[in-house]
Design a protein around this motif. Structure first.
Motif, PDB file in Angstrom:
ATOM      1  N   PRO A  15       8.183  79.574 131.195  1.00 13.62           N
ATOM      2  CA  PRO A  15       8.060  78.908 129.892  1.00 13.62           C
ATOM      3  C   PRO A  15       7.703  77.428 129.985  1.00 13.62           C
ATOM      4  O   PRO A  15       7.007  76.906 129.112  1.00 13.62           O
ATOM      5  CB  PRO A  15       9.436  79.108 129.243  1.00 13.62           C
ATOM      6  CG  PRO A  15      10.358  79.486 130.345  1.00 13.62           C
ATOM      7  CD  PRO A  15       9.524  80.123 131.409  1.00 13.62           C
ATOM      8  N   LEU A 111      16.556  79.242 122.559  1.00 10.57           N
ATOM      9  CA  LEU A 111      15.947  80.564 122.444  1.00 10.57           C
ATOM     10  C   LEU A 111      16.462  81.441 123.576  1.00 10.57           C
ATOM     11  O   LEU A 111      16.183  81.186 124.752  1.00 10.57           O
ATOM     12  CB  LEU A 111      14.421  80.456 122.523  1.00 10.57           C
ATOM     13  CG  LEU A 111      13.633  81.760 122.475  1.00 10.57           C
ATOM     14  CD1 LEU A 111      13.841  82.472 121.129  1.00 10.57           C
ATOM     15  CD2 LEU A 111      12.157  81.480 122.712  1.00 10.57           C
ATOM     16  N   LEU A 113      16.526  84.432 125.994  1.00  9.71           N
ATOM     17  CA  LEU A 113      15.543  85.342 126.583  1.00  9.71           C
ATOM     18  C   LEU A 113      16.233  86.294 127.552  1.00  9.71           C
ATOM     19  O   LEU A 113      15.709  86.620 128.622  1.00  9.71           O
ATOM     20  CB  LEU A 113      14.439  84.545 127.271  1.00  9.71           C
ATOM     21  CG  LEU A 113      13.620  83.641 126.344  1.00  9.71           C
ATOM     22  CD1 LEU A 113      12.727  82.704 127.145  1.00  9.71           C
ATOM     23  CD2 LEU A 113      12.804  84.474 125.377  1.00  9.71           C
ATOM     24  N   GLN A 117      13.394  88.994 129.057  1.00 10.95           N
ATOM     25  CA  GLN A 117      12.392  88.677 128.040  1.00 10.95           C
ATOM     26  C   GLN A 117      11.667  87.397 128.447  1.00 10.95           C
ATOM     27  O   GLN A 117      12.127  86.647 129.292  1.00 10.95           O
ATOM     28  CB  GLN A 117      13.061  88.485 126.678  1.00 10.95           C
ATOM     29  CG  GLN A 117      13.799  89.708 126.181  1.00 10.95           C
ATOM     30  CD  GLN A 117      12.871  90.884 125.961  1.00 10.95           C
ATOM     31  OE1 GLN A 117      11.838  90.748 125.298  1.00 10.95           O
ATOM     32  NE2 GLN A 117      13.210  92.034 126.525  1.00 10.95           N
ATOM     33  N   ALA A 119       9.123  84.057 126.760  1.00 10.32           N
ATOM     34  CA  ALA A 119       8.571  83.383 125.587  1.00 10.32           C
ATOM     35  C   ALA A 119       7.077  83.226 125.784  1.00 10.32           C
ATOM     36  O   ALA A 119       6.630  82.716 126.807  1.00 10.32           O
ATOM     37  CB  ALA A 119       9.227  82.023 125.401  1.00 10.32           C
ATOM     38  N   GLY A 120       6.313  83.680 124.821  1.00  5.58           N
ATOM     39  CA  GLY A 120       4.873  83.494 124.862  1.00  5.58           C
ATOM     40  C   GLY A 120       4.497  82.101 124.406  1.00  5.58           C
ATOM     41  O   GLY A 120       5.317  81.363 123.848  1.00  5.58           O
ATOM     42  N   SER A 121       3.267  81.719 124.632  1.00  6.58           N
ATOM     43  CA  SER A 121       2.814  80.383 124.245  1.00  6.58           C
ATOM     44  C   SER A 121       2.916  80.180 122.738  1.00  6.58           C
ATOM     45  O   SER A 121       3.218  79.079 122.277  1.00  6.58           O
ATOM     46  CB  SER A 121       1.389  80.138 124.732  1.00  6.58           C
ATOM     47  OG  SER A 121       0.512  81.105 124.190  1.00  6.58           O
ATOM     48  N   GLU A 122       2.707  81.245 121.969  1.00  6.87           N
ATOM     49  CA  GLU A 122       2.831  81.135 120.513  1.00  6.87           C
ATOM     50  C   GLU A 122       4.272  80.830 120.117  1.00  6.87           C
ATOM     51  O   GLU A 122       4.529  80.024 119.226  1.00  6.87           O
ATOM     52  CB  GLU A 122       2.358  82.416 119.812  1.00  6.87           C
ATOM     53  CG  GLU A 122       0.867  82.681 119.924  1.00  6.87           C
ATOM     54  CD  GLU A 122       0.500  83.408 121.217  1.00  6.87           C
ATOM     55  OE1 GLU A 122       1.406  83.794 122.001  1.00  6.87           O
ATOM     56  OE2 GLU A 122      -0.703  83.569 121.470  1.00  6.87           O
ATOM     57  N   GLN A 123       5.213  81.460 120.778  1.00  7.21           N
ATOM     58  CA  GLN A 123       6.629  81.230 120.500  1.00  7.21           C
ATOM     59  C   GLN A 123       7.031  79.807 120.858  1.00  7.21           C
ATOM     60  O   GLN A 123       7.735  79.132 120.105  1.00  7.21           O
ATOM     61  CB  GLN A 123       7.478  82.217 121.301  1.00  7.21           C
ATOM     62  CG  GLN A 123       8.530  82.888 120.501  1.00  7.21           C
ATOM     63  CD  GLN A 123       9.203  83.990 121.324  1.00  7.21           C
ATOM     64  OE1 GLN A 123       8.729  84.419 122.376  1.00  7.21           O
ATOM     65  NE2 GLN A 123      10.328  84.427 120.821  1.00  7.21           N
ATOM     66  N   ILE A 124       6.606  79.325 121.993  1.00 11.77           N
ATOM     67  CA  ILE A 124       6.931  77.964 122.426  1.00 11.77           C
ATOM     68  C   ILE A 124       6.273  76.952 121.484  1.00 11.77           C
ATOM     69  O   ILE A 124       6.901  75.976 121.073  1.00 11.77           O
ATOM     70  CB  ILE A 124       6.525  77.739 123.887  1.00 11.77           C
ATOM     71  CG1 ILE A 124       7.397  78.621 124.792  1.00 11.77           C
ATOM     72  CG2 ILE A 124       6.649  76.266 124.276  1.00 11.77           C
ATOM     73  CD1 ILE A 124       6.940  78.697 126.222  1.00 11.77           C
ATOM     74  N   ARG A 126       5.585  77.459 118.402  1.00  8.31           N
ATOM     75  CA  ARG A 126       6.328  77.522 117.132  1.00  8.31           C
ATOM     76  C   ARG A 126       7.654  76.767 117.231  1.00  8.31           C
ATOM     77  O   ARG A 126       8.072  76.114 116.272  1.00  8.31           O
ATOM     78  CB  ARG A 126       6.567  78.978 116.742  1.00  8.31           C
ATOM     79  CG  ARG A 126       7.313  79.146 115.452  1.00  8.31           C
ATOM     80  CD  ARG A 126       6.486  78.652 114.260  1.00  8.31           C
ATOM     81  NE  ARG A 126       7.285  78.762 113.061  1.00  8.31           N
ATOM     82  CZ  ARG A 126       7.708  77.725 112.345  1.00  8.31           C
ATOM     83  NH1 ARG A 126       7.364  76.503 112.672  1.00  8.31           N
ATOM     84  NH2 ARG A 126       8.451  77.908 111.278  1.00  8.31           N
ATOM     85  N   MET A 127       8.323  76.814 118.378  1.00 12.20           N
ATOM     86  CA  MET A 127       9.554  76.050 118.572  1.00 12.20           C
ATOM     87  C   MET A 127       9.282  74.552 118.409  1.00 12.20           C
ATOM     88  O   MET A 127      10.029  73.847 117.728  1.00 12.20           O
ATOM     89  CB  MET A 127      10.138  76.295 119.971  1.00 12.20           C
ATOM     90  CG  MET A 127      10.799  77.624 120.176  1.00 12.20           C
ATOM     91  SD  MET A 127      11.339  77.846 121.904  1.00 12.20           S
ATOM     92  CE  MET A 127      12.634  76.612 122.047  1.00 12.20           C
TER      93      MET A 127
END
Length: 167
Positions: A15, A111, A113, A117, A119-124, A126-127
């Motif tokens: 991540p 978050l 995980l 699990q 975290a994708g780049s979109e999730q990071i 968004r954080m």
């Protein structure tokens, strides 16, 4: 190829690596402190925010803190804590706190995980976006309470759903 696809192709799902790539893509100043931690500066409408993302393999948690300096006069601390509680009642993910010793307003989010699990780049992304959005949204309320000596309930009236333009 999207950022997420690029990471999947290269089998690199750490991540903090993804956060570093996001920082570089957005031209944010950043410093990779360790393999599991990155610090960056993100310019907002009201001020520049300092963000730190840290990966804890033991806890399987990605932690984000976003800070900005605030030096409230001691007599305004009760009102500041009141407005912090009001802000935290309105948000679903993350929370504000004030670190008095460091004189920092802090937005914190973790978050989980667990179970392998990732975290994708979109999730990071968004954080990071959620942290900056929260800080931008509530910054005027904090300022009104601390420096404008406004009542916390009154100051919350300036907290918009989204920040647009400059005041």
């Amino acid at each position: 190829m999207s950022l997420a696809e690029d990471f999947l192709v290269h089998d690199d799902l750490h991540p903090i690596d993804m956060a570093e790539t996001l920082a570089a893509d957005h031209a944010w100043e950043f410093d990779r402190l360790t393999d599991n931690q990155i610090a960056m500066s993100v310019e907002g409408l009201w001020r520049t925010y300092s963000l730190t993302l840290a990966w804890s393999p033991q806890d399987e948690e990605l932690r984000l803190i976003c800070t900005f300096e605030m030096e409230p006069p001691a007599p305004r601390l009760p009102a500041l804590y009141d407005v912090l509680n009001r802000c935290n009642d309105q948000v679903w993910a993350g929370a504000f706190t004030f670190w008095a010793e460091q004189q920092l307003m802090v937005w914190r989010y973790g978050l989980s995980l667990a179970g392998g699990q990732y975290a994708g780049s979109e999730q990071i992304g968004r954080m990071i976006e959620a942290a900056i959005t929260a800080c931008e949204r509530y910054y005027p309320a904090f300022q009104l309470v601390v420096w404008g000596e406004r009542d916390p309930a009154e100051a919350m009236g300036v907290a918009m759903a989204e920040a647009y333009g400059r005041a």
